[in-house]
Design an enzyme around this catalytic site. Structure first.
Site, PDB file in Angstrom:
ATOM      1  CG  ASN A 275      -2.691   3.678  10.374  1.00  0.00           C
ATOM      2  OD1 ASN A 275      -3.232   4.512   9.820  1.00  0.00           O
ATOM      3  ND2 ASN A 275      -1.384   3.681  11.070  1.00  0.00           N
TER       4      ASN A 275
ATOM      5  CD  GLN B 267      -4.979  -0.806   9.336  1.00  0.00           C
ATOM      6  OE1 GLN B 267      -5.674  -1.841  10.035  1.00  0.00           O
ATOM      7  NE2 GLN B 267      -3.752  -0.818   9.405  1.00  0.00           N
TER       8      GLN B 267
ATOM      9  CB  CYS C  57       9.167   3.792  18.270  1.00  0.00           C
ATOM     10  SG  CYS C  57       7.863   2.699  18.874  1.00  0.00           S
TER      11      CYS C  57
ATOM     12  CB  ALA D 258      -1.030   0.167   1.221  1.00  0.00           C
ATOM     13  CB  THR D 259       4.364   1.998   1.218  1.00  0.00           C
ATOM     14  OG1 THR D 259       4.131   1.781   2.561  1.00  0.00           O
ATOM     15  CG2 THR D 259       5.227   3.141   0.977  1.00  0.00           C
TER      16      THR D 259
HETATM   17  C1  LIG Z   1       0.049  -0.510   6.852  1.00  0.00           C
HETATM   18  C2  LIG Z   1      -0.628   0.494   6.201  1.00  0.00           C
HETATM   19  C3  LIG Z   1       0.162   1.400   4.824  1.00  0.00           C
HETATM   20  C4  LIG Z   1       1.134   0.609   4.352  1.00  0.00           C
HETATM   21  O1  LIG Z   1       0.996  -0.447   3.852  1.00  0.00           O
HETATM   22  P1  LIG Z   1       2.166  -1.569   3.137  1.00  0.00           P
HETATM   23  O2  LIG Z   1       1.607  -2.461   2.433  1.00  0.00           O
HETATM   24  O3  LIG Z   1       2.846  -1.937   4.386  1.00  0.00           O
HETATM   25  O4  LIG Z   1       3.148  -0.554   2.563  1.00  0.00           O
HETATM   26  C5  LIG Z   1      -0.596   2.255   4.562  1.00  0.00           C
HETATM   27  N1  LIG Z   1      -1.686   2.754   4.935  1.00  0.00           N
HETATM   28  C6  LIG Z   1      -2.143   2.345   6.185  1.00  0.00           C
HETATM   29  C7  LIG Z   1      -3.487   2.969   6.801  1.00  0.00           C
HETATM   30  C8  LIG Z   1      -1.643   1.084   6.892  1.00  0.00           C
HETATM   31  O5  LIG Z   1      -2.176   0.873   7.905  1.00  0.00           O
END
Ligand SMILES: *Cc1c(COP(=O)(O)O)cnc(C)c1O
Length: 414
Positions: free
Chosen positions: A163, A191, A338, A83-84
């Site tokens: 999140n 989420q 952190c 998702a990043t």
């Molecule tokens: C975990 C998360 C991301 C990042 O997702 P990845 O697949 O780990 O890169 C982005 N947005 C939210 C709200 C998340 O909880």
């Protein structure tokens, strides 16, 4: 793990209750992936032989499974590394593609860093970004979104569910507003997808990010939904190469990961209703047990518009670090981010108006598919025990109990 212990009620320690950070792989997902990690290893882009065709078939099936879960069509699913990357592709891709139309983006202060830092990067390149505040309950105000949109606005990016505090934004209303104003709407739904009903049509979403490892699928795989009709969304690719994924994201597809993501979506869809009920009950039970035995605790975030498995609570008059040390066989997250070497209070909790000390004494419980009632009981017992002990040592707590108003005290300078 080498340090596993078992309690008298059969609970294995440490307990994992941090399912917003990541989720364990569902064994059924692993089973679906196995052939694609071993015998069916073809490149999904190989058009000349059955190795490639088999891989492509598996990818097509996963595309269907993902699309079905969010009300999309399979052609609208672009695979990414998570998702990043999906957030980066959506926001930068739209910003570059629609630059002629305008340079303004609207988002909110409690977004994930993958959205906030992407927007910050764009500011360096001349884009203007409005970071909307949230209400004390963590929700964004639809009227604030409406008032922020100008004739220069090309994109609104607002997350589905937070999140940290588990709040669920009024996404259908925001989407409707964006469509009325002719502005594209991106939603980080990491989420929410697989946990609560998400539908890109009724929610009026144009671009949606999701991730495998937050829904009991593998890490390192995600997807971006890109709407093809009403309106047809175009994106500038961020990774150039062989032109995979309709030219929007080049790179050989992670076939086992994609198969896992598809399987995870199908399971989530079938089990959403029963799992929502079970997790909501567990969550409310945990809250009730803590509130029964502890005073000066409060819940963060609107609990009516909320994810089933999330509980974010502040344990006032307890020092955050001592609290975490006291519950070290329970994996949860604290209100201290952190992300840096220093212990910064969470920017999400601060956005709700919480003071640094309250933010530090906050805990995010993230209940998930594999948590049990016995685990919840263990966690509640442990927290009650540790908080009571720490408060025995807390001069502040003692003063409050004696009826002293802490805000009226003049502390000696040192
Ligand atoms: C975990 C998360 C991301 C990042 O997702 P990845 O697949 O780990 O890169 C982005 N947005 C939210 C709200 C998340 O909880």
């Amino acid at each position: 793990m080498s340090t596993t212990a078992v309690t008298p009620t059969g609970v294995k320690l440490p307990i994992y209750m941090d399912n917003h950070a990541t989720t364990p792989l569902d064994p059924r997902v692993l089973e679906a992936m196995m052939p694609y990690l071993t015998t069916i290893f073809g490149n999904a882009a190989s058009r000349n032989h059955s190795f490639g065709w088999e891989a492509e078939q598996a990818v097509d099936k996963a595309r269907e499974q993902i699309a079905k879960l969010i009300g999309a069509t399979s052609k609208e699913i672009i695979f990414t590394s998570g998702a990043t990357e999906s957030n980066n592709l959506a926001i930068k891709g739209v910003a570059e593609m629609y630059r002629e139309k305008g340079n303004h983006i609207v988002t909110q202060v409690t977004e994930h860093k993958a959205v906030l830092d992407t927007c910050k990067r764009l500011e360096k390149y001349g884009f203007q970004v409005t970071y909307l505040p949230v209400k004390p309950d963590g929700l964004v105000d639809v009227e604030d979104v409406r008032n922020a949109i100008t004739d220069k606005t090309i994109l609104v990016s607002i997350m589905y569910a937070n999140n940290e505090i588990g709040t669920v934004n009024p996404i259908p209303e925001i989407g409707k507003l964006c469509h009325e104003k002719g502005v594209l709407f991106h939603c980080d739904a990491v989420q929410a997808v697989g946990k609560i009903p998400v539908n890109v049509i009724s929610d009026n979403i144009d671009l949606l990010s999701l991730s495998g490892h937050k829904i009991y699928g593998p890490k390192g795989v995600g997807a971006l939904y890109v709407r093809r009709r009403n309106p047809r969304v175009q994106l500038n690719a961020q990774i150039d190469g062989g032109g995979h994924e309709r030219g929007m994201r080049s790179g050989t597809l992670n076939v086992p990961g994609i198969v896992g993501l598809g399987a995870a979506c199908e399971i989530a869809m079938h089990e959403m209703e029963s799992e929502t009920k079970r997790l909501t009950e567990l969550r409310d039970y945990l809250r009730k047990r803590l509130e029964e035995k502890l005073d000066y605790v409060h819940v963060n975030g609107n609990m009516e518009h909320h994810l089933p498995g999330n509980l974010n609570m502040s344990f006032v008059y307890v020092e955050g670090e001592s609290l975490l040390m006291g519950i070290n066989e329970i994996a949860v997250s604290s209100g201290s981010a952190c992300t840096s070497a220093t212990l910064e209070p969470s920017y999400v909790l601060k956005a709700l108006g919480l003071g640094d000390d309250v933010a530090h004494s906050s805990i995010r419980f993230g209940l998930g598919r594999f948590n049990t009632k016995e685990e919840v009981d263990y966690v509640a017992d442990k927290l009650i025990d540790v908080v009571l002990k720490l408060r025995e040592l807390s001069p502040l707590y003692e003063m409050v109990k004696e009826g002293i108003d802490l805000t009226k005290i003049e502390w000696a300078a040192h």
